[in-house]
Design a protein around this motif. Structure first.
Motif, PDB file in Angstrom:
ATOM      1  N   UNK A 277      22.692  14.854  50.016  1.00  0.00           N
ATOM      2  CA  UNK A 277      22.346  16.208  50.445  1.00  0.00           C
ATOM      3  C   UNK A 277      22.425  16.334  51.972  1.00  0.00           C
ATOM      4  N   UNK A 278      21.838  15.363  52.650  1.00  0.00           N
ATOM      5  CA  UNK A 278      21.844  15.383  54.116  1.00  0.00           C
ATOM      6  C   UNK A 278      23.272  15.220  54.645  1.00  0.00           C
ATOM      7  N   UNK A 279      23.992  14.224  54.120  1.00  0.00           N
ATOM      8  CA  UNK A 279      25.316  13.908  54.636  1.00  0.00           C
ATOM      9  C   UNK A 279      26.329  15.007  54.400  1.00  0.00           C
ATOM     10  N   UNK A 280      26.330  15.612  53.209  1.00  0.00           N
ATOM     11  CA  UNK A 280      27.300  16.677  52.906  1.00  0.00           C
ATOM     12  C   UNK A 280      27.037  17.899  53.789  1.00  0.00           C
ATOM     13  N   UNK A 281      25.765  18.236  53.987  1.00  0.00           N
ATOM     14  CA  UNK A 281      25.428  19.380  54.842  1.00  0.00           C
ATOM     15  C   UNK A 281      25.889  19.158  56.274  1.00  0.00           C
ATOM     16  N   UNK A 282      25.557  18.001  56.828  1.00  0.00           N
ATOM     17  CA  UNK A 282      25.948  17.699  58.206  1.00  0.00           C
ATOM     18  C   UNK A 282      27.464  17.570  58.317  1.00  0.00           C
ATOM     19  N   UNK A 283      28.098  16.943  57.314  1.00  0.00           N
ATOM     20  CA  UNK A 283      29.547  16.760  57.344  1.00  0.00           C
ATOM     21  C   UNK A 283      30.308  18.059  57.320  1.00  0.00           C
ATOM     22  N   UNK A 284      29.818  19.044  56.569  1.00  0.00           N
ATOM     23  CA  UNK A 284      30.478  20.346  56.514  1.00  0.00           C
ATOM     24  C   UNK A 284      30.437  21.030  57.874  1.00  0.00           C
ATOM     25  N   UNK A 285      29.284  20.974  58.531  1.00  0.00           N
ATOM     26  CA  UNK A 285      29.148  21.597  59.851  1.00  0.00           C
ATOM     27  C   UNK A 285      29.989  20.870  60.892  1.00  0.00           C
ATOM     28  N   UNK A 286      30.004  19.534  60.823  1.00  0.00           N
ATOM     29  CA  UNK A 286      30.736  18.762  61.836  1.00  0.00           C
ATOM     30  C   UNK A 286      32.248  18.917  61.711  1.00  0.00           C
ATOM     31  N   UNK A 287      32.750  19.315  60.553  1.00  0.00           N
ATOM     32  CA  UNK A 287      34.185  19.564  60.404  1.00  0.00           C
ATOM     33  C   UNK A 287      34.646  20.670  61.339  1.00  0.00           C
ATOM     34  N   UNK A 288      33.728  21.609  61.614  1.00  0.00           N
ATOM     35  CA  UNK A 288      34.056  22.729  62.496  1.00  0.00           C
ATOM     36  C   UNK A 288      33.649  22.431  63.931  1.00  0.00           C
TER      37      UNK A 288
END
Length: 322
Positions: A277-288
Motif C-alpha cells: 500500500x505504501x510503496x504503490x502510493x509513493x511509486x505512483x507519485x514519484x513517476x511524475x
C-alpha cells in the motif's frame, strides 16, 4: 516566422495538466521525506523478525482473552529472557517470540511456555505452532535479502540505461531508490516486523514502480520524436497527461486489491499488504514528480532522444504537427 502552438494544440486540442508547475515543491517534499526516513531508520532501526534474528516463535490459543503484561511477567518469572508477547490475529491468539537459546527448542520449549501461560491465566491453552530459526540462518537471510534488493536496483539501472537516454534512466533509478527509502522509513516508524514477506513486498514495489515509470518514460521519448514543436517542459506535461488515465486506473485497481488483502488477508499478510500500500502510493507519485521532473531538471531535450537508435516503425511515424 515560425508558428507558435499552445500545449493544448500539441495534444490535439485536449486539455493538458501542468504537472511540472509543482516540480520544485515536489522535490522539496521528497527531499524532506527521504531525510526523515533515513533519520527514523537511524534512530529506531528495524523490527527484525524471526527470519533475520533467529529465535523461537510460539503461537498459543487461549480460551478467553488475557492480559499480555501478566503473561510477559509470568514468562520472565519462569526463567525466559526477553520474551515478546503480542496478540496474533485475535485477542485469544497470542504469539510469544524469544531470542535464540541453547538447549531447549521446538516442542519441549513450547510445552514449557504453555505451562507458564496456563499457570498465569488459569486456563487450558493450546499450542498452535512452534517455529525455530538459528541465529546463523537469520544472518544469512538478512544478507541475502539486502543483496537481492541491491542486485535488483543495479540490474534495473543497466536495463534502462540501454533502453533510455541517460537523463531518463537516472531519473527512474533515483525514483526507485526514493520509493524504497521512504517505504522503509515508514516501516521503521510504525515498527512493522521485517520478515521475508516484507522483502518480497519491497521487490514487488520495485517491479510495480518500475513498470509505471517505464510507461511514462517511453511516452516522453516517443513524444519528443513525434512532436516537432514545443518546449521540453510542454512535451513532458503532454506525455504525463496522456498516461494519466492509465496510471490512475492501474494504481486504483491495484490499491483496491491490496486494501482487500490488508483487511481480510489475516495477520500473516498484514506486513506484506501494508508495504505494498505504501510503496504503490509513493511509486505512483514519484513517476511524475521524481522520475520525469528530475529528467527535465537535468536538461532533457529533443536532440538527446534523436541521437538514440530509433526503431524503424518509430522513425517512420509522422509528426503530430506539420
Amino acid at each position: 516566422m515560425a508558428q507558435e502552438y499552445s500545449i493544448e494544440q500539441l495534444n490535439h486540442g485536449r486539455k493538458v495538466v501542468d504537472f511540472m508547475r509543482w516540480d520544485t515543491l515536489a522535490f522539496i517534499i521528497s527531499g524532506l521525506l527521504i531525510v526523515a526516513a533515513i533519520a527514523i531508520i537511524g534512530v529506531r532501526g528495524f523490527n527484525w523478525g524471526l527470519d533475520f534474528t533467529g529465535g523461537t516463535v510460539i503461537e498459543i490459543n487461549l480460551e478467553k482473552p488475557a492480559d499480555l503484561d501478566a503473561l510477559r511477567e509470568g514468562l520472565v518469572k519462569a526463567g525466559f529472557e526477553e520474551p515478546l508477547v503480542q496478540n496474533f490475529g485475535s485477542s485469544r491468539d497470542v504469539m510469544v517470540r524469544m531470542p535464540p537459546t541453547t538447549g531447549n527448542a521446538g516442542t519441549e520449549l513450547g510445552n514449557k511456555v504453555l505451562a507458564s501461560i496456563n499457570q498465569t491465566t488459569q486456563q487450558s491453552a493450546t499450542v498452535k505452532r512452534v517455529e525455530f530459526v538459528g541465529p546463523s540462518v537469520g544472518t544469512d537471510l538478512a544478507q541475502a535479502g539486502a543483496m537481492a534488493l541491491l542486485s535488483a536496483l543495479i540490474a534495473i539501472l543497466i536495463y534502462i540505461g540501454f533502453r533510455f537516454e541517460w537523463r531518463l534512466a537516472l531519473g527512474t533509478v533515483l525514483a526507485l531508490a526514493h520509493d524504497v527509502i521512504i517505504t522503509c522509513g515508514i516501516l521503521s516508524l510504525f515498527h512493522v516486523e521485517i520478515d521475508l514477506t516484507i522483502v518480497a513486498s519491497l521487490m514487488s514495489v520495485i517491479g510495480y514502480s518500475l513498470n509505471d515509470k517505464i510507461v511514462v518514460s517511453d511516452r516522453i521519448r516517443e513524444n519528443f520524436r513525434k512532436i516537432r514543436r514545443g518546449s521540453s517542459y510542454d512535451i513532458t506535461n503532454v506525455s504525463l497527461t496522456q498516461t494519466l488515465s492509465r496510471t490512475l486506473i492501474t494504481s486504483i485497481t491495484t490499491l483496491a486489491m491490496i486494501l482487500i488483502l490488508f483487511i481480510f488477508g489475516g495477520a500473516l499478510l498484514k506486513g506484506f499488504s501494508l508495504t505494498m500500500l505504501i510503496g504503490v502510493t509513493i511509486g505512483t507519485i514519484s513517476s511524475i514528480y521524481v522520475s520525469s521532473a528530475l529528467a527535465l531538471k537535468l536538461g532533457m531535450k529533443r536532440e538527446h532522444m534523436l541521437v538514440q537508435k530509433v526503431e524503424k516503425e518509430g522513425a517512420d511515424q509522422p509528426s503530430i504537427l506539420p
